[in-house]
Design an enzyme around this catalytic site. Structure first.
Site, PDB file in Angstrom:
ATOM      1  N   GLU A 106      -4.526  -1.960   2.304  1.00  0.00           N
ATOM      2  CA  GLU A 106      -4.107  -2.665   3.582  1.00  0.00           C
ATOM      3  C   GLU A 106      -5.254  -2.714   4.721  1.00  0.00           C
ATOM      4  OE1 GLU A 106      -0.242  -2.994   6.641  1.00  0.00           O
ATOM      5  OE2 GLU A 106      -0.864  -1.220   5.824  1.00  0.00           O
ATOM      6  N   LYS A 148       2.743  -9.778   4.664  1.00  0.00           N
ATOM      7  CA  LYS A 148       3.745  -8.750   4.862  1.00  0.00           C
ATOM      8  C   LYS A 148       5.052  -9.049   5.620  1.00  0.00           C
ATOM      9  CE  LYS A 148       3.344  -3.606   6.599  1.00  0.00           C
ATOM     10  NZ  LYS A 148       2.558  -2.847   7.430  1.00  0.00           N
ATOM     11  N   CYS A 203       2.488  -1.388   2.388  1.00  0.00           N
ATOM     12  CA  CYS A 203       2.753  -0.438   3.189  1.00  0.00           C
ATOM     13  C   CYS A 203       4.176  -0.152   3.548  1.00  0.00           C
ATOM     14  CB  CYS A 203       1.764  -0.483   4.559  1.00  0.00           C
ATOM     15  SG  CYS A 203       1.559   1.078   5.240  1.00  0.00           S
TER      16      CYS A 203
END
Length: 285
Positions: A56, A129, A167
């Site tokens: 990321e 995300k 993440c």
């Protein structure tokens, strides 16, 4: 730079795909980050990887997000993603990496975006995300716009289907379950897992849990220090760690074997036995 090869399940099979996870420490210069990533992709390709996943925020990384990340953001046809496409084509791999996307000209917030390019340099998947890191004293939502609730982003390499999460998404099992329910055999998970007390234990536990409960391979590429906790790993569908790193830069390489995955799913048919279906939240796009 280190190269670690998983020792388990390396036997060739008609449906196998080499995968690699890159761990490095991106900084605030996108060109330098791209140059560093290039050497890791070279190593991964030399190890036989056809799919390479990088962390990321591979494009630009700071410990705390602020106006700097907005100032550096680029559209998906900008120079950094163009560079990623060139790397994928140069080394003949599928390359997944985290970028700082400018969603529209003059936007005040960015998208935390994963972009996948194929060996022909064409973009094959994009994931923005969904779960923002508003935890442990951080407020990612101050400068990042949450991704829309759309169908899981996947792409296929031969008969192997790859899905993506990022993440903090790891802490939300329903998001990873949606990816598995969409047919993914492998979950690619780039991260900048911020260091802190017990954070590595949580990271490794959650990675193995997502693999076991969804009977999928998980390939997790974290940033290493100082801004990430490291501990990148590749886990098989039974939760066995095939390859892992500490806090140093390096590349993990192993094989995805659909025959092995089928054996695990035969022994543990949890996906087919589930009684609940993941549905979209109200207002999903």
């Amino acid at each position: 730079m280190q190269l670690r090869e998983g020792s388990a399940h390396q036997k060739l099979h008609p449906v196998t795909v080499g995968i690699a996870a890159v761990q490095f420490a991106p900084g605030t210069d996108p060109e330098t980050n791209l140059s560093t990533l290039r050497e890791h992709v070279r190593t991964a390709a030399a190890a036989g990887a056809r799919v390479v996943v990088a962390p990321e925020y591979s494009m630009f990384a700071v410990t705390r997000l602020d106006e700097r990340v907005v100032a550096i953001a680029q559209p998906l046809d900008g120079p950094f993603t163009t560079g990623l496409a060139a790397l994928a084509a140069e080394f003949g791999v599928f390359l997944v990496a985290g970028v700082v996307e400018l969603p529209a000209p003059g936007a005040s917030r960015i998208s935390n975006t994963l972009v996948a390019h194929g060996p022909d340099g064409e973009r094959v998947a994009v994931y923005r995300k969904v779960h923002l890191y508003d935890a442990f004293g951080h407020l990612e939502s101050d400068v990042v716009e949450a991704g829309p609730l759309v169908a899981p982003a996947t792409f296929a390499v031969d008969d192997v289907i790859f899905g993506m999460q990022t993440c903090f998404d790891l802490r939300f099992p329903e998001g990873c379950r949606r990816v598995a329910a969409a047919g993914a055999h492998v979950l690619l998970l780039p991260a900048q897992w911020i260091p802190g007390p017990a954070k590595v234990d949580q990271w490794t536990t959650l990675l193995r849990a997502r693999a076991i409960e969804n009977t999928v391979y998980v390939a997790a590429a974290d940033q290493c220090g100082p801004r990430g906790a490291g501990a990148s790993m590749i886990v098989d569908p039974a939760g066995t760690v095939l390859a892992e790193l500490g806090d140093e830069p390096g590349v993990l390489a192993t094989m995805v074997d659909l025959a092995h995955l089928a054996r695990v799913r035969t022994a543990n048919p949890s996906l087919s036995l589930r009684r609940f279906v993941i549905s979209e939240a109200p207002g999903a796009e």
